[in-house]
Design an enzyme around this catalytic site. Structure first.
Site, PDB file in Angstrom:
ATOM      1  N   ALA A  65       0.865  -1.179   0.000  1.00  0.00           N
ATOM      2  CA  ALA A  65       0.000   0.000   0.000  1.00  0.00           C
ATOM      3  C   ALA A  65       0.902   1.230   0.000  1.00  0.00           C
ATOM      4  CB  ALA A  65      -0.885  -0.030   1.226  1.00  0.00           C
ATOM      5  N   GLY A 109       0.525  -5.013   0.922  1.00  0.00           N
ATOM      6  CA  GLY A 109      -0.671  -5.069   0.072  1.00  0.00           C
ATOM      7  C   GLY A 109      -0.400  -5.701  -1.290  1.00  0.00           C
ATOM      8  N   GLU A 112      -0.679  -9.306  -0.697  1.00  0.00           N
ATOM      9  CA  GLU A 112      -2.109  -9.583  -0.453  1.00  0.00           C
ATOM     10  C   GLU A 112      -2.912  -9.541  -1.754  1.00  0.00           C
ATOM     11  OE1 GLU A 112      -1.767  -6.490   2.610  1.00  0.00           O
ATOM     12  OE2 GLU A 112      -3.004  -7.811   3.849  1.00  0.00           O
ATOM     13  N   GLU A 132       4.606  -5.051   7.155  1.00  0.00           N
ATOM     14  CA  GLU A 132       3.849  -3.968   7.786  1.00  0.00           C
ATOM     15  C   GLU A 132       4.290  -3.697   9.221  1.00  0.00           C
ATOM     16  OE1 GLU A 132       2.505  -6.487   6.057  1.00  0.00           O
ATOM     17  OE2 GLU A 132       0.929  -5.742   4.731  1.00  0.00           O
TER      18      GLU A 132
HETATM   19  N1  CAA Z   1       4.626   3.185  -0.688  1.00  0.00           N
HETATM   20  C1  CAA Z   1       5.031   4.319  -1.264  1.00  0.00           C
HETATM   21  N2  CAA Z   1       6.187   4.447  -1.948  1.00  0.00           N
HETATM   22  C2  CAA Z   1       6.965   3.361  -2.043  1.00  0.00           C
HETATM   23  C3  CAA Z   1       6.612   2.120  -1.479  1.00  0.00           C
HETATM   24  C4  CAA Z   1       5.366   2.055  -0.779  1.00  0.00           C
HETATM   25  N3  CAA Z   1       4.903   0.922  -0.247  1.00  0.00           N
HETATM   26  N4  CAA Z   1       7.580   1.227  -1.725  1.00  0.00           N
HETATM   27  C5  CAA Z   1       8.527   1.879  -2.447  1.00  0.00           C
HETATM   28  N5  CAA Z   1       8.158   3.169  -2.632  1.00  0.00           N
HETATM   29  C6  CAA Z   1       8.878   4.207  -3.350  1.00  0.00           C
HETATM   30  C7  CAA Z   1      10.068   4.708  -2.535  1.00  0.00           C
HETATM   31  O1  CAA Z   1       9.632   5.675  -1.584  1.00  0.00           O
HETATM   32  C8  CAA Z   1      10.956   5.276  -3.610  1.00  0.00           C
HETATM   33  O2  CAA Z   1      10.456   6.530  -3.986  1.00  0.00           O
HETATM   34  P1  CAA Z   1      11.490   7.801  -4.124  1.00  0.00           P
HETATM   35  O3  CAA Z   1      12.441   7.379  -5.214  1.00  0.00           O
HETATM   36  O4  CAA Z   1      10.576   8.915  -4.507  1.00  0.00           O
HETATM   37  O5  CAA Z   1      12.137   7.923  -2.805  1.00  0.00           O
HETATM   38  C9  CAA Z   1      10.720   4.333  -4.790  1.00  0.00           C
HETATM   39  O6  CAA Z   1       9.471   3.665  -4.513  1.00  0.00           O
HETATM   40  C10 CAA Z   1      11.783   3.259  -4.937  1.00  0.00           C
HETATM   41  O7  CAA Z   1      11.895   2.605  -3.667  1.00  0.00           O
HETATM   42  P2  CAA Z   1      13.316   2.396  -2.937  1.00  0.00           P
HETATM   43  O8  CAA Z   1      14.243   3.513  -3.250  1.00  0.00           O
HETATM   44  O9  CAA Z   1      13.020   2.155  -1.489  1.00  0.00           O
HETATM   45  O10 CAA Z   1      13.808   1.070  -3.667  1.00  0.00           O
HETATM   46  P3  CAA Z   1      14.780  -0.047  -3.092  1.00  0.00           P
HETATM   47  O11 CAA Z   1      15.089  -0.931  -4.262  1.00  0.00           O
HETATM   48  O12 CAA Z   1      15.904   0.553  -2.318  1.00  0.00           O
HETATM   49  O13 CAA Z   1      13.874  -0.873  -2.025  1.00  0.00           O
HETATM   50  C11 CAA Z   1      11.877  -1.981  -1.270  1.00  0.00           C
HETATM   51  C12 CAA Z   1      12.763  -1.593  -2.456  1.00  0.00           C
HETATM   52  C13 CAA Z   1      12.623  -2.976  -0.361  1.00  0.00           C
HETATM   53  C14 CAA Z   1      10.621  -2.619  -1.823  1.00  0.00           C
HETATM   54  C15 CAA Z   1      11.539  -0.716  -0.438  1.00  0.00           C
HETATM   55  O14 CAA Z   1      11.051   0.268  -1.326  1.00  0.00           O
HETATM   56  C16 CAA Z   1      10.506  -0.943   0.619  1.00  0.00           C
HETATM   57  O15 CAA Z   1      10.812  -1.469   1.682  1.00  0.00           O
HETATM   58  N6  CAA Z   1       9.226  -0.502   0.371  1.00  0.00           N
HETATM   59  C17 CAA Z   1       8.181  -0.575   1.338  1.00  0.00           C
HETATM   60  C18 CAA Z   1       7.650  -1.980   1.480  1.00  0.00           C
HETATM   61  C19 CAA Z   1       6.554  -2.045   2.527  1.00  0.00           C
HETATM   62  O16 CAA Z   1       6.750  -1.727   3.679  1.00  0.00           O
HETATM   63  N7  CAA Z   1       5.346  -2.474   2.119  1.00  0.00           N
HETATM   64  C20 CAA Z   1       4.203  -2.580   2.982  1.00  0.00           C
HETATM   65  C21 CAA Z   1       3.390  -1.329   2.915  1.00  0.00           C
HETATM   66  S1  CAA Z   1       2.098  -1.286   4.136  1.00  0.00           S
HETATM   67  C22 CAA Z   1       0.840  -2.204   3.502  1.00  0.00           C
HETATM   68  O17 CAA Z   1       0.913  -2.728   2.401  1.00  0.00           O
HETATM   69  C23 CAA Z   1      -0.373  -2.283   4.377  1.00  0.00           C
HETATM   70  C24 CAA Z   1      -1.374  -3.308   3.958  1.00  0.00           C
HETATM   71  O18 CAA Z   1      -1.239  -4.480   4.203  1.00  0.00           O
HETATM   72  C25 CAA Z   1      -2.574  -2.894   3.289  1.00  0.00           C
END
Ligand code: CAA
Length: 258
Positions: A65, A109, A112, A132
């Site tokens: 998400a 998400g 999911e 999460e």
């Molecule tokens: N939401 C918003 N933006 C996101 C994102 C997310 N879930 N995941 C990645 N991005 C964005 C980053 O902010 C970044 O944007 P900027 O370049 O503008 O800073 C861009 O995508 C590229 O990401 P990274 O620079 O972080 O890329 P990376 O290769 O270094 O890492 C990754 C990749 C490990 C997937 C890392 O991006 C990450 O950990 N993302 C978050 C994953 C996460 O926590 N997901 C769960 C979300 S909560 C949820 O989903 C709730 C639910 O169950 C409904």
């Protein structure tokens, strides 16, 4: 219809829906989720479409998400707005098979969303996770329930508690994905599976989908009774007559969805 966050192509009887927010690793914001619901609903209503493939990019199916969007919400916004409920119901309502073709990250998400599809084909680059907990929340679109049913309590609990990622090999071994293919061939393989499904009777594929999904929602006894009843009821269809006649006459069946 033109979408901002999706690319939708219809190839013969298969709708290929590609999540397309490359700058955010296909993070699921409200715009993308609304467009996805619309695209799935449209594919469901399109008589030409018999199967749907949902995919992302080489780097990410979806990284979860959208954290930026969620970070601005409080409890009342989430609860009163029933966050992620309506947005994802369209997938669950769709009676046509949906295949998730996952390369790269399928996190939170994103994982999911893949699990809401009917089965998952993974690229060898796929990484699944429910991180999460690192954000101070838990999975909110079914992850604690679906992942547990797919991979069992111990692995699901570990994934949710530690936030660690699972690679494609582990996902296949654990029953989360149906099979692994080379990343370069992911969409081709998923489309081939979808075209194969599209050749079957649409009535029968609908029944398969209902019956297999029923196994997650009911007791074994009730599920078997449900299966027996739908099995019996298929003998009322022309496609059952055609399928069995074609076998006996050593020819390919010509199903007419009747
Ligand atoms: N939401 C918003 N933006 C996101 C994102 C997310 N879930 N995941 C990645 N991005 C964005 C980053 O902010 C970044 O944007 P900027 O370049 O503008 O800073 C861009 O995508 C590229 O990401 P990274 O620079 O972080 O890329 P990376 O290769 O270094 O890492 C990754 C990749 C490990 C997937 C890392 O991006 C990450 O950990 N993302 C978050 C994953 C996460 O926590 N997901 C769960 C979300 S909560 C949820 O989903 C709730 C639910 O169950 C409904």
């Amino acid at each position: 219809m033109a979408y901002k966050t999706l690319i939708v192509d219809i190839e013969e009887h298969v709708a290929l829906i590609r999540l397309n927010r490359p700058d955010a690793l296909n993070a699921l914001n409200s715009e993308l989720l609304a467009e996805l619901a619309e695209a799935v609903t449209q594919a469901g209503a399109n008589d030409k479409v018999r199967c749907i493939v949902l995919t992302g990019s080489e780097k990410a199916f979806a990284a979860g998400a959208d954290i930026k969007e969620m970070s601005e919400k409080n409890f009342v916004d989430a609860f009163a707005g029933d966050l992620f409920t309506d947005e994802t119901e369209a997938l669950l309502r769709c009676r046509k098979p949906i295949i998730a073709a996952v390369a790269g990250y399928a996190l939170g998400g994103g994982c999911e969303l893949a699990m809401m599809c009917d089965f998952i084909i993974a690229a060898d680059t796929a990484k699944f996770g429910q991180p999460e907990i690192n954000l101070g929340v838990v999975a909110g679109i079914g992850g604690t329930q679906r992942l547990t049913r797919f991979v069992g309590k111990s692995k699901s609990m570990e994934m949710h508690l530690t936030g660690r990622f699972m690679d494609a090999e582990e996902a296949e071994r654990s029953g989360l994905v149906s099979r692994i293919v080379p990343a370069k061939k992911l969409v081709e393989e998923a489309m081939a599976a979808a075209h194969k499904i599209a050749e079957k009777s649409a009535i029968t594929t609908m029944v398969v989908k209902e019956a297999v999904n029923r196994s997650y929602e009911t007791t074994l006894r009730e599920g078997i009774l449900f299966e027996r009843r739908v099995f019996h009821s298929l003998f009322a269809t022309e496609d059952q007559k055609e399928g069995m006649s074609a076998f006996l006459e050593k020819r390919e069946p010509q199903f007419r969805d009747k």
